[in-house]
Motif scaffolding. Structure first.
Motif, mmCIF file in Angstrom:
data_model
loop_
_atom_site.group_PDB
_atom_site.id
_atom_site.type_symbol
_atom_site.label_atom_id
_atom_site.label_comp_id
_atom_site.label_asym_id
_atom_site.label_seq_id
_atom_site.Cartn_x
_atom_site.Cartn_y
_atom_site.Cartn_z
ATOM 1 N N ASP A 6 -3.634 -2.756 4.639
ATOM 2 C CA ASP A 6 -4.678 -3.987 5.571
ATOM 3 C C ASP A 6 -5.262 -2.791 6.971
ATOM 4 O O ASP A 6 -6.022 -3.649 7.795
ATOM 5 C CB ASP A 6 -3.624 -4.329 5.933
ATOM 6 C CG ASP A 6 -3.531 -5.958 4.804
ATOM 7 O OD1 ASP A 6 -3.974 -5.838 4.080
ATOM 8 O OD2 ASP A 6 -2.699 -6.681 5.054
ATOM 9 N N GLY A 34 7.044 -4.745 3.389
ATOM 10 C CA GLY A 34 5.933 -5.305 3.793
ATOM 11 C C GLY A 34 5.854 -6.829 5.043
ATOM 12 O O GLY A 34 7.663 -6.990 4.201
ATOM 13 N N LYS A 35 4.709 -6.850 4.844
ATOM 14 C CA LYS A 35 4.696 -8.362 5.017
ATOM 15 C C LYS A 35 4.973 -9.424 3.553
ATOM 16 O O LYS A 35 5.210 -10.310 4.365
ATOM 17 C CB LYS A 35 3.040 -8.886 5.767
ATOM 18 C CG LYS A 35 2.800 -8.235 6.650
ATOM 19 C CD LYS A 35 1.521 -9.033 6.650
ATOM 20 C CE LYS A 35 -0.275 -8.264 6.280
ATOM 21 N NZ LYS A 35 -0.453 -7.027 6.817
ATOM 22 N N VAL A 51 7.479 5.637 13.445
ATOM 23 C CA VAL A 51 7.083 6.222 13.685
ATOM 24 C C VAL A 51 6.358 5.956 15.200
ATOM 25 O O VAL A 51 5.811 5.108 15.198
ATOM 26 C CB VAL A 51 5.778 6.813 12.506
ATOM 27 C CG1 VAL A 51 5.245 7.917 12.845
ATOM 28 C CG2 VAL A 51 6.363 7.300 11.313
ATOM 29 N N ALA A 99 0.651 -1.303 0.011
ATOM 30 C CA ALA A 99 -0.392 0.037 0.175
ATOM 31 C C ALA A 99 0.932 1.407 0.201
ATOM 32 O O ALA A 99 0.324 2.275 -0.929
ATOM 33 C CB ALA A 99 -0.726 -0.405 1.357
ATOM 34 N N LYS A 133 7.282 -17.658 -1.026
ATOM 35 C CA LYS A 133 6.613 -18.042 -1.507
ATOM 36 C C LYS A 133 5.760 -17.391 -3.377
ATOM 37 O O LYS A 133 6.085 -16.464 -3.971
ATOM 38 C CB LYS A 133 5.452 -17.532 -0.662
ATOM 39 C CG LYS A 133 3.510 -18.211 -1.212
ATOM 40 C CD LYS A 133 2.534 -17.259 0.353
ATOM 41 C CE LYS A 133 1.215 -16.724 -0.894
ATOM 42 N NZ LYS A 133 -0.081 -17.033 -0.122
ATOM 43 N N ASP A 137 -1.843 -14.502 -7.436
ATOM 44 C CA ASP A 137 -3.395 -14.032 -7.978
ATOM 45 C C ASP A 137 -2.785 -11.821 -7.790
ATOM 46 O O ASP A 137 -4.369 -11.364 -6.943
ATOM 47 C CB ASP A 137 -4.419 -13.763 -6.560
ATOM 48 C CG ASP A 137 -3.552 -13.762 -4.539
ATOM 49 O OD1 ASP A 137 -2.597 -13.202 -5.246
ATOM 50 O OD2 ASP A 137 -4.355 -13.877 -3.754
ATOM 51 N N GLU A 196 9.410 4.132 6.844
ATOM 52 C CA GLU A 196 9.452 1.846 7.256
ATOM 53 C C GLU A 196 10.526 1.597 8.576
ATOM 54 O O GLU A 196 11.751 1.854 8.342
ATOM 55 C CB GLU A 196 10.063 1.635 6.186
ATOM 56 C CG GLU A 196 9.511 0.072 6.187
ATOM 57 C CD GLU A 196 9.074 -0.361 6.899
ATOM 58 O OE1 GLU A 196 7.774 -0.198 6.456
ATOM 59 O OE2 GLU A 196 9.281 -1.198 8.101
ATOM 60 N N ILE A 229 -3.396 -8.233 -1.872
ATOM 61 C CA ILE A 229 -2.361 -6.923 -2.159
ATOM 62 C C ILE A 229 -3.015 -6.339 -3.149
ATOM 63 O O ILE A 229 -3.285 -4.878 -3.359
ATOM 64 C CB ILE A 229 -1.355 -7.896 -2.965
ATOM 65 C CG1 ILE A 229 -0.227 -8.816 -2.081
ATOM 66 C CG2 ILE A 229 -0.675 -7.130 -3.771
ATOM 67 C CD1 ILE A 229 0.471 -9.846 -2.573
HETATM 68 C C1 LIG Z 1 0.929 -15.969 5.100
HETATM 69 C C2 LIG Z 1 0.573 -14.799 4.033
HETATM 70 C C3 LIG Z 1 0.409 -14.609 3.211
HETATM 71 C C4 LIG Z 1 -0.447 -13.903 2.794
HETATM 72 N N1 LIG Z 1 -0.380 -13.669 0.856
HETATM 73 C C5 LIG Z 1 -1.255 -13.401 0.108
HETATM 74 C C6 LIG Z 1 -1.498 -13.668 -1.065
HETATM 75 O O1 LIG Z 1 -0.878 -14.644 -1.620
HETATM 76 N N2 LIG Z 1 -1.686 -12.211 -2.068
HETATM 77 C C7 LIG Z 1 -2.346 -10.802 -1.780
HETATM 78 O O2 LIG Z 1 -3.380 -10.692 -2.059
HETATM 79 N N3 LIG Z 1 -2.260 -11.206 -0.594
HETATM 80 C C8 LIG Z 1 -1.811 -11.662 0.496
HETATM 81 N N4 LIG Z 1 -1.374 -11.230 1.649
HETATM 82 C C9 LIG Z 1 -1.792 -10.389 2.129
HETATM 83 C C10 LIG Z 1 -0.831 -9.232 1.956
HETATM 84 O O3 LIG Z 1 0.314 -9.055 2.719
HETATM 85 C C11 LIG Z 1 -1.499 -8.147 2.910
HETATM 86 O O4 LIG Z 1 -2.670 -8.066 1.816
HETATM 87 C C12 LIG Z 1 -0.573 -7.051 2.208
HETATM 88 O O5 LIG Z 1 0.903 -7.220 2.190
HETATM 89 C C13 LIG Z 1 -1.000 -5.833 2.437
HETATM 90 O O6 LIG Z 1 0.185 -4.794 2.663
HETATM 91 P P1 LIG Z 1 -0.202 -3.137 2.895
HETATM 92 O O7 LIG Z 1 0.683 -2.699 2.416
HETATM 93 O O8 LIG Z 1 -1.482 -3.107 3.921
HETATM 94 O O9 LIG Z 1 0.656 -3.347 4.934
HETATM 95 P P2 LIG Z 1 2.063 -4.200 5.456
HETATM 96 O O10 LIG Z 1 2.337 -5.274 4.149
HETATM 97 O O11 LIG Z 1 1.621 -5.249 6.310
HETATM 98 O O12 LIG Z 1 3.072 -3.671 5.587
HETATM 99 C C14 LIG Z 1 2.979 -2.402 6.405
HETATM 100 C C15 LIG Z 1 4.287 -1.664 7.091
HETATM 101 O O13 LIG Z 1 4.180 -1.008 7.263
HETATM 102 C C16 LIG Z 1 4.871 -0.633 8.337
HETATM 103 N N5 LIG Z 1 5.106 -0.061 9.623
HETATM 104 C C17 LIG Z 1 3.531 -0.414 10.616
HETATM 105 N N6 LIG Z 1 3.502 0.273 11.238
HETATM 106 C C18 LIG Z 1 4.678 0.896 11.825
HETATM 107 C C19 LIG Z 1 5.554 2.523 11.772
HETATM 108 N N7 LIG Z 1 4.976 2.584 13.383
HETATM 109 N N8 LIG Z 1 6.159 3.156 11.427
HETATM 110 C C20 LIG Z 1 6.561 2.917 10.476
HETATM 111 N N9 LIG Z 1 6.362 1.354 9.713
HETATM 112 C C21 LIG Z 1 5.430 0.481 9.709
HETATM 113 C C22 LIG Z 1 5.660 -2.437 8.269
HETATM 114 O O14 LIG Z 1 6.501 -2.748 8.749
HETATM 115 C C23 LIG Z 1 5.617 -2.993 7.486
HETATM 116 O O15 LIG Z 1 6.269 -2.612 6.123
HETATM 117 C C24 LIG Z 1 -0.740 -12.922 2.452
HETATM 118 C C25 LIG Z 1 -0.944 -11.891 4.000
HETATM 119 C C26 LIG Z 1 0.399 -13.316 4.954
HETATM 120 C C27 LIG Z 1 0.562 -13.013 6.246
#
Ligand SMILES: Cc1cc2nc3c(=O)[nH]c(=O)nc-3n(C[C@H](O)[C@H](O)[C@H](O)COP(=O)(O)OP(=O)(O)OC[C@H]3O[C@@H](n4cnc5c(N)ncnc54)[C@H](O)[C@@H]3O)c2cc1C
Length: 344
Positions: A285, A41-42, A86, A15, A49, A53, A34, A296
């Motif tokens: 998320d 991120g996650k 942060v 995101a 893997k 999708d 970050e 994603i």
């Molecule tokens: C095991 C697993 C398998 C998955 N498989 C799939 C899949 O096959 N297909 C799919 O579409 N989705 C999949 N997902 C879901 C997908 O990973 C998430 O929907 C996606 O990563 C969300 O992105 P995001 O950027 O919102 O959050 P995140 O990926 O969680 O990134 C958030 C970032 O913010 C940072 N952060 C948090 N708090 C702070 C702070 N206070 N200060 C600075 N930085 C901070 C974190 O370190 C992280 O890097 C899976 C998730 C898991 C757990």
């Protein structure tokens, strides 16, 4: 002198990264903060893997997909601050002040919260002295399959993470053994089927009780297991522990600028990825609204909405949306370079 950004994105997952790209596309001075040493991120916790999708993207290793996301996010040269957690957001006059735990203050006209599920730390083995093997052959994540080639690998855990890794490791390891403390594995059925069909040893009601070192004490050589009360020794080249993650939620908002939450964690969107606080937007998320897609691909739509909302907050007369690629002046020169290379 105070360096003021138009948009500061907190969190460098999908995101945050797509927000950075789109924010540049909309001519906004952009920064990403970050906490981890790497963007992505996650996805970085399941980098081996395969992702199936993502629209328009043939199956791709998650780690490679992260590299693509980062490359795209850097298109308009955002400022990137890594290893920065942060912890407080406050407001001074019309500006947001973003404070990090390493004592820095960042100043911004708007903020996009893209902190996903928070900060993920793996749950560690509760065995005395285990930490000294973390740089050797005790792993809490898998960063590359090659180092396991021809090895005896013991995987501790029975959830999706553990079983996904076990399935991937089958391709390279000499032997994979899975141990899990419960009576049944709890991962997706299809993955469990694949694992069972491969003939992998699966020991249920079992957990590691101690680790025995090699003669030179440099690595773990034997894992002592207790299964149904009986001790058992397993020779290992590597141990991979997948016991889940502790989620740390450290972000706080000063009184008066606390966005309303949808539940005890997610921020409520009042539409267009706006939070209830003007100037603070949310994507990925961390944001919640009806029909939200927690994948994603859903993070990309959120990023576009959040950036467009930030743009309109700062410039109410601006276009509501960024132009499509074919109409955007910013891409003209780059398109020419790409076409030149293709027909060279
Ligand atoms: C095991 C697993 C398998 C998955 N498989 C799939 C899949 O096959 N297909 C799919 O579409 N989705 C999949 N997902 C879901 C997908 O990973 C998430 O929907 C996606 O990563 C969300 O992105 P995001 O950027 O919102 O959050 P995140 O990926 O969680 O990134 C958030 C970032 O913010 C940072 N952060 C948090 N708090 C702070 C702070 N206070 N200060 C600075 N930085 C901070 C974190 O370190 C992280 O890097 C899976 C998730 C898991 C757990």
């Amino acid at each position: 002198m105070m360096n003021i950004y138009d948009v500061t994105i907190i969190g460098g997952g999908p995101a945050g990264l797509y927000s950075a790209f789109y924010s540049g596309l909309r001519d906004l001075k952009t920064k990403i903060i970050e906490v981890q040493p790497k963007l992505g991120g996650k996805i970085n916790i399941f980098s081996e893997k395969m992702l199936w999708d993502i629209g328009g993207q043939p199956p791709i290793m998650a780690g490679d997909f992260v590299e693509n996301l980062i490359q795209q996010a850097m298109t308009f040269d955002p400022t990137v601050c890594l290893n920065s957690k942060v912890h407080v957001i406050r407001k001074e006059n019309e500006l947001f002040v973003i404070e990090t735990t390493n004592g820095e203050c960042h100043y911004s006209k708007t903020i996009i919260i893209a902190t996903g599920g928070g900060i993920f730390n793996p749950i560690k083995l509760e065995i005395e002295g285990a930490e000294k093997y973390e740089m050797k052959n005790l792993h809490y994540t898998i960063k590359g399959l090659e180092r396991f080639s021809g090895h005896n690998v013991l995987i501790s855990g029975g959830g999706n993470g553990a079983i996904d890794w076990a399935v991937e490791l089958l391709h390279v390891a000499k032997k994979v053994t899975v141990i899990y403390r419960k009576e049944e594995l709890s991962a997706h059925e299809a993955q469990i089927k694949k694992l069972r069909a491969s003939g992998v040893d699966i020991l249920l009601n079992a957990e590691i009780t101690s680790l025995l070192a090699s003669e030179d004490k440099s690595r773990i050589e034997t894992a002592v297991i207790r299964q149904n009360g009986h001790p058992l020794s397993i020779h290992v080249d590597d141990i991979v522990v997948s016991h889940g993650y502790n989620r740390e939620v450290s972000l706080q908002f000063a009184p008066g600028i606390e966005p309303e939450k949808k539940d005890d964690y997610c921020l409520l969107s009042i539409g267009q990825c706006k939070t209830t606080v003007p100037g603070i937007f949310a994507a990925g998320d961390i944001v919640s609204y009806n029909d939200k897609v927690g994948l994603i691909l859903g993070t990309f739509q959120d990023a576009v909405l959040a950036v467009n909302s930030a743009k309109l907050y700062m410039e109410p007369g601006a276009n509501q949306y960024g132009m499509v690629s074919s109409h955007n002046e910013k891409f003209k020169e780059r398109n020419e370079q790409i076409l030149e290379r293709r027909f060279a």
